[in-house]
Design a protein around this motif. Sequence first.
Motif, PDB file in Angstrom:
ATOM      1  N   SER A   1       0.843  -1.201   0.000  1.00 17.76           N
ATOM      2  CA  SER A   1       0.000   0.000   0.000  1.00 17.76           C
ATOM      3  C   SER A   1       0.876   1.249   0.000  1.00 17.76           C
ATOM      4  CB  SER A   1      -0.907  -0.009   1.216  1.00 17.76           C
ATOM      5  OG  SER A   1      -0.211  -0.458   2.327  1.00 17.76           O
ATOM      6  N   ALA A   2       0.252   2.426   0.060  1.00 17.74           N
ATOM      7  CA  ALA A   2       0.996   3.663  -0.081  1.00 17.74           C
ATOM      8  C   ALA A   2       2.087   3.779   0.974  1.00 17.74           C
ATOM      9  CB  ALA A   2       0.047   4.850   0.017  1.00 17.74           C
ATOM     10  N   VAL A   3       3.135   4.493   0.597  1.00 12.71           N
ATOM     11  CA  VAL A   3       4.294   4.685   1.459  1.00 12.71           C
ATOM     12  C   VAL A   3       3.884   5.375   2.757  1.00 12.71           C
ATOM     13  CG1 VAL A   3       6.393   6.033   1.612  1.00 12.71           C
ATOM     14  CG2 VAL A   3       5.906   4.743  -0.450  1.00 12.71           C
ATOM     15  N   PRO A 108      -5.882   7.171   6.882  1.00 12.69           N
ATOM     16  CA  PRO A 108      -5.567   6.889   5.477  1.00 12.69           C
ATOM     17  C   PRO A 108      -6.137   7.974   4.562  1.00 12.69           C
ATOM     18  CG  PRO A 108      -6.980   5.179   6.494  1.00 12.69           C
ATOM     19  CD  PRO A 108      -6.975   6.364   7.396  1.00 12.69           C
ATOM     20  N   LEU A 182       0.839  12.040  -4.795  1.00 15.91           N
ATOM     21  CA  LEU A 182       1.868  11.176  -5.371  1.00 15.91           C
ATOM     22  C   LEU A 182       2.376  10.186  -4.326  1.00 15.91           C
ATOM     23  CD1 LEU A 182       3.894  13.623  -7.602  1.00 15.91           C
ATOM     24  CD2 LEU A 182       2.670  11.583  -8.349  1.00 15.91           C
ATOM     25  N   ARG A 185      -1.132   7.918  -3.445  1.00 16.53           N
ATOM     26  CA  ARG A 185      -1.695   7.104  -4.521  1.00 16.53           C
ATOM     27  C   ARG A 185      -0.635   6.986  -5.607  1.00 16.53           C
ATOM     28  NH1 ARG A 185      -4.987   6.154  -1.304  1.00 16.53           N
ATOM     29  NH2 ARG A 185      -7.257   6.428  -1.363  1.00 16.53           N
ATOM     30  N   PRO A 186       0.487   6.333  -5.279  1.00 18.85           N
ATOM     31  CA  PRO A 186       1.581   6.288  -6.253  1.00 18.85           C
ATOM     32  C   PRO A 186       1.141   5.618  -7.534  1.00 18.85           C
ATOM     33  CG  PRO A 186       1.994   4.767  -4.447  1.00 18.85           C
ATOM     34  CD  PRO A 186       0.777   5.558  -4.080  1.00 18.85           C
ATOM     35  N   PHE A 189       1.370   1.359  -8.752  1.00 22.17           N
ATOM     36  CA  PHE A 189       1.622   0.394  -7.683  1.00 22.17           C
ATOM     37  C   PHE A 189       0.882  -0.903  -7.899  1.00 22.17           C
ATOM     38  CE2 PHE A 189       1.887  -1.949  -4.018  1.00 22.17           C
ATOM     39  CZ  PHE A 189       0.638  -2.140  -3.457  1.00 22.17           C
TER      40      PHE A 189
END
Lengths: 430, 377
Positions: A1-3, A108, A182, A185-186, A189
Amino acid sequence: SAVRPNPKEGRKMEKMIVAMQDPDMGMKLRNQRLLITVIPHAMTGHDIIIWLIHKYSVCEEEALHLGGMLVKYGYIYPLKEPRSLVLQPDESPYRFQTPYFWTSTRWPASELDYAIYLAKKNIRKQGELMEYEKERYSLLHKKINHTWDFVVMQAREQLRASKQRRKADRIVLECQEQAYWLINRPPGFLLFSSVVLQIEVHRRALGRNRVKSSICLEGFYSEQYQNHDPIMQGCLPSNPWISDDTAHWTMNTEMVPVPTRLRVERWSFSFMELLNDAMGRQEFMLYLEKEFSAENLYFWQACEEIRHGESSKIVEKVEEVYKNFLAPGAARWVNIDSKTMDKTLEGIKQPHRFVLDDAQMHIYFLMKKDSYPRYLKSDLYKNMLAKAIVPQETKKSVFPFMRRQRHSSPSPAQAVAQATEEEGRHKGAG
Amino acid sequence: SCDFAAFTFGQKYMRSPLSPEMATQEVPLNETLAHLKTESETLKLKLEEERAKLHDVELHQVAEKVEGLGQFVMKTRRTLKGHGNKVLCMDWCKDKRRIVSSSQDGKVIVWDAFTTNKEHAVTMPCTWVMACAYAPSGCAVACGGLDNKCSVYPLSLDKNENLAAKKKSVAMHTNYLSACSFTNSDMQILTSSGDGTCALWDVESGQLLQSFHGHAADVLCLDLAPSETGNTFVSGGCDKKANVWDMRSGQCIQSFETHESDINSVRYYPSGDAFASGSDDATCRLYDLRADREVAIYSKESIIFGVSSVDFSLSGRLLFGGYNDYTINVWDVLKGTRVSILFGHENRVSTLRVSPDGTAFCTGSWDHTLRVWILMC
């Protein structure tokens, strides 16, 4: 998941960021020209590294690494090439992310906010959305379609408000927002990782042994279950939902003095059926005790409790299992093959949820292949079957439209509370 | 083979290009992605060839010797009114009569469906509570939705006690919670999410025990396998895939992609050797795990709208489907024919579950009600 850093890491980075912005000891910020606009309070990558070297007494390589983390987690963002979340040790301009957009503050990231962000981009300039953003935009449109009017309305409002701002401020805010998304929501991924994983899955599938359809499907349906299906065969004495009489449930509670015939029959369908029924398990235990192999079932039950129990109790439960079942001279020593025993004894030095899996499976199959078939042939089982109840079918009422009184039942929570209370009373008395 | 770690976050391709004139970093991203997709497609075709080699008979052919089913009568036996908005999910208690349901307005209600009495009610801090589940002990319920979390509420004996006070936050996803299920005990919960992952959680500590990556889009549903060695489950997603997972390793051990649209519901066949799925493509399908392939499609030209949820009767002979055109269709699993259709709800059927002893099934609908149905031969 996102960083996302863990909370402790986040707090440390935030402390660092605050120090970097200290009016006396912090970084020297300046105006940065971005095309024809001047952005205030910017700094160069080079400046960041120099500051970190002096503040933390580290070498250039470490400062570059440290600064890189601050960019990766979104506390500092690049003004040029916003998609490149790395720290360049040169004149490239950077800015501090506003705390409002810190990942730790806004975790989140909400679906709704993301939809509004993409809608703004879409409205502002046609064709401004990247491929992966277009995909997500249409997915979101589908998933939260019910609030789409709200999304568009919010997007329009926010765009209108931003038009009132000075151009420099507007650009800064857009950069901050873009940097936030960014990080959260890269691009690519899910797409990348899922395709890579899919390739692995396909490769493994190509190597697997498959069974011919004719063999699988032949044994697909067992007639025996059909007789137990209330929808197909009805149920005795009556279906509670049809007759409003709960006798069927009363006769089939977990522990009854005498079980129904259908229930005892079901124990013979598979070993799993027997073990899944508390009464069946109890009967099987009686049988095993006669055969002096009850430790197998006790062991299996103890393993189940570890597998499905609280994480915090694993270590102590594994200890108990070792003491009672595996240690030399244990009271209920289980007979496992030496290879599995060695592996298990080694494994329990570092106890985890699945450490007893191999041993448990070995004992399970031992019972299934050996004790279970003999139990089904035993007098114990045959007598149980013989004395099992076959309820009389409730004759259809003379007045079919008269509704019986529907009685409530104690909730499971109440039952547990009562049992605990009774147990307490016994303990007190004893 | 690929550098998996690098791909995991696509970060490798977010580094700046060598020349600053390159307008976008999307070029290397798109190229490599296209290459990978081709590789995946090639393998998939090869796999389909292998699967086809062993497919020597259709299910309905094998079923020719099985006796046909007669006419069925379906009746609503209870209507549960109390939700103020769309019912999104429901689950049965092991006591065979209680249920928990959740709705769009954030309310979660525990009912004794037999008496139709409401026993507990909780208002969640979010709307669209898409998932709810009853704990095996019957002493707690789990639920979640747009809050991206799965929370556990112990069911209090005191009717006046505010359930929200004892609420425990267990799961945390980065997108909506689409489904949740307790495993064999009250101590672990399995979740699926719009963030594309499934996850296994320890209830007591809220610790993430295992996560399951592989879906390329939202995961919408899951079901635990009734196997003797335990430890597998199936999930379905917006990527049209149904994946079977090993709970212990986190690996996807089998994958099926034959649906033409989102998979909204998956349910194991009682023996655990197969599972059914329901999709927006208006079909239900059956997949055999040993044959490793789809073995039946349940569809009709007259059925146009998507399936929201599916479940089997106790023996597995019947498959129930709740549809977006407000109907319930009942299928003969072996022969592949539709045996009954029911018009009962006044809006989309969003959730459907057969009771633990197979005596009835319950549906929840966007018409704000739940109904308990019986089926008679």
